[in-house]
Design a protein around this motif. Structure first.
Motif, mmCIF file in Angstrom:
data_model
loop_
_atom_site.group_PDB
_atom_site.id
_atom_site.type_symbol
_atom_site.label_atom_id
_atom_site.label_comp_id
_atom_site.label_asym_id
_atom_site.label_seq_id
_atom_site.Cartn_x
_atom_site.Cartn_y
_atom_site.Cartn_z
ATOM 1 N N PHE A 49 4.997 -4.542 2.556
ATOM 2 C CA PHE A 49 5.933 -5.277 3.420
ATOM 3 C C PHE A 49 6.300 -6.643 2.835
ATOM 4 C CE2 PHE A 49 4.299 -2.815 7.388
ATOM 5 C CZ PHE A 49 5.193 -1.796 7.131
ATOM 6 N N LYS A 50 5.430 -7.188 1.980
ATOM 7 C CA LYS A 50 5.705 -8.513 1.394
ATOM 8 C C LYS A 50 6.718 -8.449 0.255
ATOM 9 C CE LYS A 50 1.151 -10.170 2.682
ATOM 10 N NZ LYS A 50 -0.218 -10.426 2.209
ATOM 11 N N VAL A 51 7.015 -7.244 -0.229
ATOM 12 C CA VAL A 51 7.977 -7.128 -1.331
ATOM 13 C C VAL A 51 9.219 -6.331 -0.935
ATOM 14 C CG1 VAL A 51 6.256 -7.446 -3.148
ATOM 15 C CG2 VAL A 51 6.733 -5.127 -2.331
ATOM 16 N N VAL A 52 9.420 -6.158 0.363
ATOM 17 C CA VAL A 52 10.611 -5.418 0.813
ATOM 18 C C VAL A 52 11.881 -6.201 0.459
ATOM 19 C CG1 VAL A 52 11.911 -4.638 2.846
ATOM 20 C CG2 VAL A 52 9.459 -4.153 2.670
ATOM 21 N N GLU A 87 3.385 -7.966 -8.676
ATOM 22 C CA GLU A 87 1.981 -8.398 -8.588
ATOM 23 C C GLU A 87 1.883 -9.613 -7.665
ATOM 24 O OE1 GLU A 87 -0.894 -7.434 -10.097
ATOM 25 O OE2 GLU A 87 -0.362 -6.280 -11.897
ATOM 26 N N PRO A 88 0.827 -9.824 -6.901
ATOM 27 C CA PRO A 88 -0.361 -8.955 -6.837
ATOM 28 C C PRO A 88 -0.218 -7.857 -5.778
ATOM 29 C CG PRO A 88 -0.718 -10.903 -5.507
ATOM 30 C CD PRO A 88 0.678 -11.024 -6.073
ATOM 31 N N HIS A 89 0.947 -7.769 -5.159
ATOM 32 C CA HIS A 89 1.091 -6.831 -4.032
ATOM 33 C C HIS A 89 1.088 -5.381 -4.509
ATOM 34 C CE1 HIS A 89 1.989 -10.553 -2.074
ATOM 35 N NE2 HIS A 89 3.007 -10.756 -2.900
ATOM 36 N N ILE A 90 1.931 -5.112 -5.487
ATOM 37 C CA ILE A 90 1.936 -3.793 -6.125
ATOM 38 C C ILE A 90 1.655 -4.043 -7.607
ATOM 39 C CG2 ILE A 90 3.234 -1.662 -6.533
ATOM 40 C CD1 ILE A 90 2.991 -2.191 -3.554
ATOM 41 N N ASP A 91 0.587 -3.448 -8.109
ATOM 42 C CA ASP A 91 0.127 -3.767 -9.470
ATOM 43 C C ASP A 91 0.986 -3.077 -10.535
ATOM 44 O OD1 ASP A 91 -1.348 -1.415 -8.268
ATOM 45 O OD2 ASP A 91 -1.799 -1.176 -10.404
ATOM 46 N N ALA A 92 0.965 -3.694 -11.726
ATOM 47 C CA ALA A 92 1.813 -3.234 -12.830
ATOM 48 C C ALA A 92 1.484 -1.807 -13.268
ATOM 49 C CB ALA A 92 1.668 -4.191 -14.010
ATOM 50 N N ALA A 93 0.198 -1.459 -13.306
ATOM 51 C CA ALA A 93 -0.180 -0.110 -13.757
ATOM 52 C C ALA A 93 0.373 0.956 -12.812
ATOM 53 C CB ALA A 93 -1.697 -0.001 -13.862
ATOM 54 N N THR A 94 0.237 0.700 -11.523
ATOM 55 C CA THR A 94 0.781 1.649 -10.539
ATOM 56 C C THR A 94 2.293 1.775 -10.694
ATOM 57 O OG1 THR A 94 -0.976 1.216 -8.949
ATOM 58 C CG2 THR A 94 1.075 2.116 -8.055
ATOM 59 N N SER A 117 14.082 -0.609 -3.069
ATOM 60 C CA SER A 117 13.763 -1.265 -1.788
ATOM 61 C C SER A 117 12.769 -2.394 -1.938
ATOM 62 C CB SER A 117 13.194 -0.244 -0.802
ATOM 63 O OG SER A 117 14.132 0.745 -0.525
ATOM 64 N N MET A 118 12.336 -2.634 -3.179
ATOM 65 C CA MET A 118 11.352 -3.694 -3.413
ATOM 66 C C MET A 118 11.953 -4.760 -4.319
ATOM 67 S SD MET A 118 7.817 -1.492 -3.843
ATOM 68 C CE MET A 118 8.410 -0.392 -5.129
ATOM 69 N N THR A 119 11.453 -5.974 -4.162
ATOM 70 C CA THR A 119 11.920 -7.087 -4.996
ATOM 71 C C THR A 119 10.879 -8.200 -5.006
ATOM 72 O OG1 THR A 119 13.640 -8.777 -5.285
ATOM 73 C CG2 THR A 119 13.143 -8.147 -3.022
ATOM 74 N N TYR A 175 -5.586 0.207 -4.481
ATOM 75 C CA TYR A 175 -6.101 0.121 -3.105
ATOM 76 C C TYR A 175 -7.092 1.217 -2.731
ATOM 77 C CZ TYR A 175 -2.553 -3.443 -2.511
ATOM 78 O OH TYR A 175 -1.795 -4.592 -2.639
ATOM 79 N N ARG A 176 -7.315 2.175 -3.675
ATOM 80 C CA ARG A 176 -8.233 3.297 -3.382
ATOM 81 C C ARG A 176 -7.874 3.914 -2.037
ATOM 82 N NH1 ARG A 176 -10.261 4.348 -8.391
ATOM 83 N NH2 ARG A 176 -9.899 2.381 -9.418
ATOM 84 N N ASN A 177 -8.867 4.042 -1.149
ATOM 85 C CA ASN A 177 -8.589 4.703 0.140
ATOM 86 C C ASN A 177 -8.033 3.742 1.199
ATOM 87 O OD1 ASN A 177 -11.080 3.417 0.082
ATOM 88 N ND2 ASN A 177 -11.790 4.553 1.871
ATOM 89 N N ASP A 178 -7.829 2.479 0.811
ATOM 90 C CA ASP A 178 -7.413 1.468 1.788
ATOM 91 C C ASP A 178 -5.890 1.432 1.929
ATOM 92 O OD1 ASP A 178 -7.220 -0.652 3.502
ATOM 93 O OD2 ASP A 178 -7.851 -2.164 2.023
ATOM 94 N N LYS A 179 -5.346 2.467 2.546
ATOM 95 C CA LYS A 179 -3.885 2.518 2.618
ATOM 96 C C LYS A 179 -3.306 1.464 3.562
ATOM 97 C CE LYS A 179 -4.082 6.997 4.818
ATOM 98 N NZ LYS A 179 -3.419 8.278 5.029
ATOM 99 N N LYS A 180 -4.132 0.983 4.485
ATOM 100 C CA LYS A 180 -3.633 -0.059 5.393
ATOM 101 C C LYS A 180 -3.273 -1.337 4.635
ATOM 102 C CE LYS A 180 -5.690 1.563 9.617
ATOM 103 N NZ LYS A 180 -6.593 1.362 10.750
ATOM 104 N N SER A 181 -4.119 -1.697 3.658
ATOM 105 C CA SER A 181 -3.799 -2.893 2.855
ATOM 106 C C SER A 181 -2.558 -2.668 2.002
ATOM 107 C CB SER A 181 -4.976 -3.259 1.945
ATOM 108 O OG SER A 181 -6.058 -3.669 2.730
ATOM 109 N N TYR A 182 -2.459 -1.474 1.428
ATOM 110 C CA TYR A 182 -1.269 -1.155 0.630
ATOM 111 C C TYR A 182 0.007 -1.361 1.449
ATOM 112 C CZ TYR A 182 2.453 2.122 -0.809
ATOM 113 O OH TYR A 182 3.668 2.701 -1.089
ATOM 114 N N VAL A 183 0.019 -0.848 2.661
ATOM 115 C CA VAL A 183 1.234 -0.945 3.489
ATOM 116 C C VAL A 183 1.542 -2.398 3.815
ATOM 117 C CG1 VAL A 183 2.292 -0.329 5.707
ATOM 118 C CG2 VAL A 183 1.016 1.390 4.416
ATOM 119 N N LYS A 184 0.490 -3.155 4.168
ATOM 120 C CA LYS A 184 0.681 -4.579 4.470
ATOM 121 C C LYS A 184 1.290 -5.319 3.290
ATOM 122 C CE LYS A 184 -3.090 -5.935 7.425
ATOM 123 N NZ LYS A 184 -4.397 -6.559 7.277
ATOM 124 N N GLU A 185 0.796 -5.005 2.086
ATOM 125 C CA GLU A 185 1.286 -5.684 0.884
ATOM 126 C C GLU A 185 2.702 -5.218 0.527
ATOM 127 O OE1 GLU A 185 -0.338 -8.284 -0.681
ATOM 128 O OE2 GLU A 185 -1.607 -8.099 1.092
#
Ligand code: MN
Length: 208
Positions: free
Chosen positions: A186-189, A15-22, A87-89, A174-184
């Motif tokens: 990258f912050k947890v790679v 969080e907040p990049h990738i949410d807990a529910a997802t 691949s995430m941390t 992120y709903r249909n906003d996949k661009k934001s998902y990808v950007k976020e």
């Protein structure tokens, strides 16, 4: 018996990049289903029972024809998701010097590489699939794959960084906003992991 990797962090750690529910649904439902289904299929193919998942996926032509599609989808889902979650941390990591120099051999810097990965994932992939950073012919490259396929099917085992572009990976937040998902994303790679995979690939002589 194939098992999911144990998540090395909690569901809410990204969080907040990738949410807990997802994270929870992705790992406990989607990844579990791929894993269970893959195990059921492998049980039916004696020659696959002592192989690792990567070898199975690179030898699907040897599977009985009626099981091949299932093994490809469920096995791919199993293998790709183990790589993806690993691949995430939540920790701050950076590419090693060696990875960085390979990045710079092709792009100006890491941001430029990620920009290409972003544009490829959001602009060139239609429908569900994955974007990948791979090692190919001794250099780095960004590629896509559809459904649960991966570069393994093109006989390239050097998967360095997977990016899940199925809607289940981002739609809750992120709903249909996949661009934001990808950007976020990258912050947890986990660059330690990506660097380690590259070292492993080079060591195994898998640079081709
Ligand atoms: Mn997924």
């Amino acid at each position: 018996m194939f098992e999911r990797i144990k998540l090395p962090y909690s569901f809410d750690a990204l969080e907040p990049h990738i949410d807990a529910a997802t994270m929870e649904i992705h790992y406990e439902k989607h990844h579990k289903a791929y894993t269970d289904n893959f195990n059921k299929l492998v049980e039916k193919v004696p020659m696959f029972q002592n192989m690792d998942a990567r070898t199975i996926l690179m030898n699907l032509d040897k599977a009985p024809e009626d099981l091949r599609e299932g093994l490809r989808n469920q096995g791919g889902g199993y293998y790709n998701h183990n790589l993806f979650f690993e691949s995430m941390t939540p920790e701050e990591t950076e590419p090693t010097d060696r990875l960085l120099s390979m990045i710079k051999a092709k792009w100006e810097n890491t941001d430029a590489m990620l920009l290409e990965m972003h544009e490829t994932a959001t602009g060139k992939l239609f429908g569900s699939g994955w974007a990948w950073l791979v090692l190919e012919n001794g250099g780095l490259k960004i590629v896509i794959s559809h459904n649960q396929d991966s570069p393994l099917q093109q006989c390239n085992p050097n998967l360095l960084l997977p990016l899940d572009m199925w809607e289940h990976a981002y739609y809750l937040k992120y709903r249909n906003d996949k661009k934001s998902y990808v950007k976020e994303f990258f912050k947890v790679v986990n660059w330690d992991k990506v660097s380690e995979r590259m070292e492993q690939a080079l060591e195994n002589g898998f640079s081709g």
